[in-house]
Design a protein around this motif. Sequence first.
Motif, mmCIF file in Angstrom:
data_model
loop_
_atom_site.group_PDB
_atom_site.id
_atom_site.type_symbol
_atom_site.label_atom_id
_atom_site.label_comp_id
_atom_site.label_asym_id
_atom_site.label_seq_id
_atom_site.Cartn_x
_atom_site.Cartn_y
_atom_site.Cartn_z
ATOM 1 N N ALA A 77 6.480 -7.957 31.218
ATOM 2 C CA ALA A 77 7.507 -6.820 29.841
ATOM 3 C C ALA A 77 9.484 -6.717 30.711
ATOM 4 O O ALA A 77 9.143 -6.672 31.793
ATOM 5 C CB ALA A 77 7.272 -5.835 30.187
ATOM 6 N N PRO A 78 10.254 -6.412 30.163
ATOM 7 C CA PRO A 78 11.072 -6.526 30.704
ATOM 8 C C PRO A 78 11.192 -4.887 31.166
ATOM 9 O O PRO A 78 12.177 -4.858 32.241
ATOM 10 C CB PRO A 78 12.361 -6.512 29.307
ATOM 11 N N ASP A 79 10.328 -4.255 30.657
ATOM 12 C CA ASP A 79 11.071 -2.809 31.559
ATOM 13 C C ASP A 79 9.531 -3.270 32.673
ATOM 14 O O ASP A 79 9.974 -1.570 33.501
ATOM 15 C CB ASP A 79 9.881 -1.901 30.570
ATOM 16 N N ASP A 80 9.288 -3.795 33.357
ATOM 17 C CA ASP A 80 8.665 -3.813 34.252
ATOM 18 C C ASP A 80 9.286 -4.970 35.833
ATOM 19 O O ASP A 80 9.105 -5.037 36.834
ATOM 20 C CB ASP A 80 7.222 -4.552 33.976
ATOM 21 N N ASP A 81 10.356 -6.047 34.340
ATOM 22 C CA ASP A 81 10.973 -6.378 35.896
ATOM 23 C C ASP A 81 11.964 -6.253 36.498
ATOM 24 O O ASP A 81 13.037 -5.761 35.588
ATOM 25 C CB ASP A 81 11.222 -7.980 34.669
ATOM 26 N N LEU A 111 15.132 -5.238 35.795
ATOM 27 C CA LEU A 111 16.600 -3.655 35.538
ATOM 28 C C LEU A 111 17.400 -3.693 36.590
ATOM 29 O O LEU A 111 18.597 -3.289 36.217
ATOM 30 C CB LEU A 111 15.201 -2.598 36.263
ATOM 31 N N LEU A 146 20.054 -4.840 34.518
ATOM 32 C CA LEU A 146 21.086 -3.285 33.399
ATOM 33 C C LEU A 146 21.538 -2.729 34.534
ATOM 34 O O LEU A 146 23.078 -2.253 33.729
ATOM 35 C CB LEU A 146 20.057 -3.083 32.703
ATOM 36 N N LYS A 147 21.577 -2.180 35.961
ATOM 37 C CA LYS A 147 22.086 -0.811 35.838
ATOM 38 C C LYS A 147 23.202 -2.356 36.415
ATOM 39 O O LYS A 147 24.712 -0.957 36.642
ATOM 40 C CB LYS A 147 21.887 -0.718 37.471
#
Length: 138
Positions: A89-93, A97, A100-101
């Motif tokens: 999932a995107p929030d686990d990849d 992440l 995004l930073k």
Amino acid sequence: MLRNLPFLLALAFWVWAFIDCLTAPEEEVRYLPKVAWVIIVLLFPLVGSIAWLAVGKERRSARARTAAWPSGPTAGFPEYERPRGRQLAPDDDPEFLASLKRDNQRHEDMLKQWEADLRRREEDLREGKDDPEKGPRA
């Protein structure tokens, strides 16, 4: 009613052959161009339909129609759509992440640059300096 049954069967067969002829891919039509087969089936309903069924369309088994993909978990996928191992999932990849930073830092730097530019322009206006975009003051 029984008297009309042969007529209805012939009509159904003709309609089926006509629709099959219209929707057949060009590469599956044999011996004549597709347009010629459509005209033959349309003008000679029974004979044309039988001819279309017998020789007009290439008949292959379902097994022969399938693509020769290698077997395995990625069979049937084009290279760009093949699954790549376990999906996250995107929030686990971690790569997502990190991107995004990076994007967030780039946007923060851009915002700081814009704020500094705005402050410099405001100071120039307070000091009465000419605005380079508007030209000298009158």
